[in-house]
Design an enzyme around this catalytic site. Sequence first.
Site, PDB file in Angstrom:
ATOM      1  N   GLU A 215       9.766   5.300  15.150  1.00  0.00           N
ATOM      2  CA  GLU A 215       8.474   4.961  14.547  1.00  0.00           C
ATOM      3  C   GLU A 215       8.077   3.626  15.150  1.00  0.00           C
ATOM      4  O   GLU A 215       8.604   2.571  14.778  1.00  0.00           O
ATOM      5  CB  GLU A 215       8.593   4.869  13.033  1.00  0.00           C
ATOM      6  CG  GLU A 215       7.255   4.953  12.307  1.00  0.00           C
ATOM      7  CD  GLU A 215       6.650   3.601  12.006  1.00  0.00           C
ATOM      8  OE1 GLU A 215       5.610   3.297  12.621  1.00  0.00           O
ATOM      9  OE2 GLU A 215       7.196   2.878  11.181  1.00  0.00           O
ATOM     10  N   CYS A 249       2.666  -2.885  11.944  1.00  0.00           N
ATOM     11  CA  CYS A 249       2.456  -1.991  13.075  1.00  0.00           C
ATOM     12  C   CYS A 249       1.229  -1.107  12.917  1.00  0.00           C
ATOM     13  O   CYS A 249       0.680  -0.616  13.904  1.00  0.00           O
ATOM     14  CB  CYS A 249       3.700  -1.141  13.337  1.00  0.00           C
ATOM     15  SG  CYS A 249       4.150  -0.054  11.966  1.00  0.00           S
TER      16      CYS A 249
END
Length: 375
Positions: A215, A249
Amino acid sequence: MTTINEMHQIFNLQKIQYDRAQPMTYEERVTVLNQIEALIRDNIPELITALQADFGQRDPLQILSADLTGPLATIAYIKKHLRKWILPAKQRSGLMALTGTKQYVYNEPLGVVGIMSPFNAPIDLALDPAVEAIAAGNRVMVKISEYTPKTAALVQKLSQQYLNEKNFAVVTGEADIAAQFSALDWDKLVFTGGSETGKKVLSAAAPNLTPVVLELGGKNPAVVLPDANKQMTAAKIARSRSGNSGQICLDTDYVLLPTDQLDEYVGLITAQLAQVFPTYINNSEYSAIINDRSYDRILGMLTEARQRGTRLITINPNNELVPDVKRRLIPLTLAINPDRDLQIARNEIFGPILSIFTYDSLDEAIAFINSHENR
């Protein structure tokens, strides 16, 4: 701090404890989930304090929402549905049904799962996937980012108090431990972090053919259409980019605005950020940059852009002496139409900088995104 030998011992213990023929029962899984839930609920102030100490300055409400409520919500949801999930699922047999054949799908655990969490949400991104893996009957080991050593040490200490290492364990240490951790013969490895580190993790796992879940961050764009609600759009962009000083992120990394609306949006975003963060120094709601290395990297991006003549708008309503190297505080900065070869245009910023590009048609905006680096 965990030694390499201790890490291998815990890994071997979990491998021995795991038995594919006799996975953890429903009751055993719920017991471990309850232990993790108690670990969080009983120690919320201590966990918040540890994360604040690692950052130097960070919003406690953001820590609560971004790091602690997620695993608790996941545990509650899992316990509500787990009994049903672990039952064999009957499937249609097609023509085989004519022979009296019945088909079932049995969900079996994989074995021992490794999880590597990043500094920006070290607890949530360690425990959230961990409780899912445990609910599926796996054993779990977690490596929390070395950038948050106080948090990692506290979670390790608490896990030793609340849980058994044969089911769930936390290891701590620097990059050498992380490298060894990713090279273990996992049944599955989960990594959340930057793309460059992700490449190293994938390379380390490759010799064992370990299934890896990555991820990663990237260049997340936001396209503002000409008929958008300007006040609402500016507020959402400003608040999204300012969360954790851009160290998230999923933040908006850059914005595409209609050319003729640029100045209006710059004014709205500036006003919104000035309202949310009138000051930076000693403002517990504004996050510091995690460490000196990241601080220098972000300042380097701004210096390069400034030297190339990029229009930079620093939002500093109280005229404080920021950037502040001691406190690792960098003010929120807008970069208008930076050259495509600059770092802030090519690389994930992961800091309090918002690049703004202009476009004249939607096709032009889409073409810009498709030609832009996205990871």
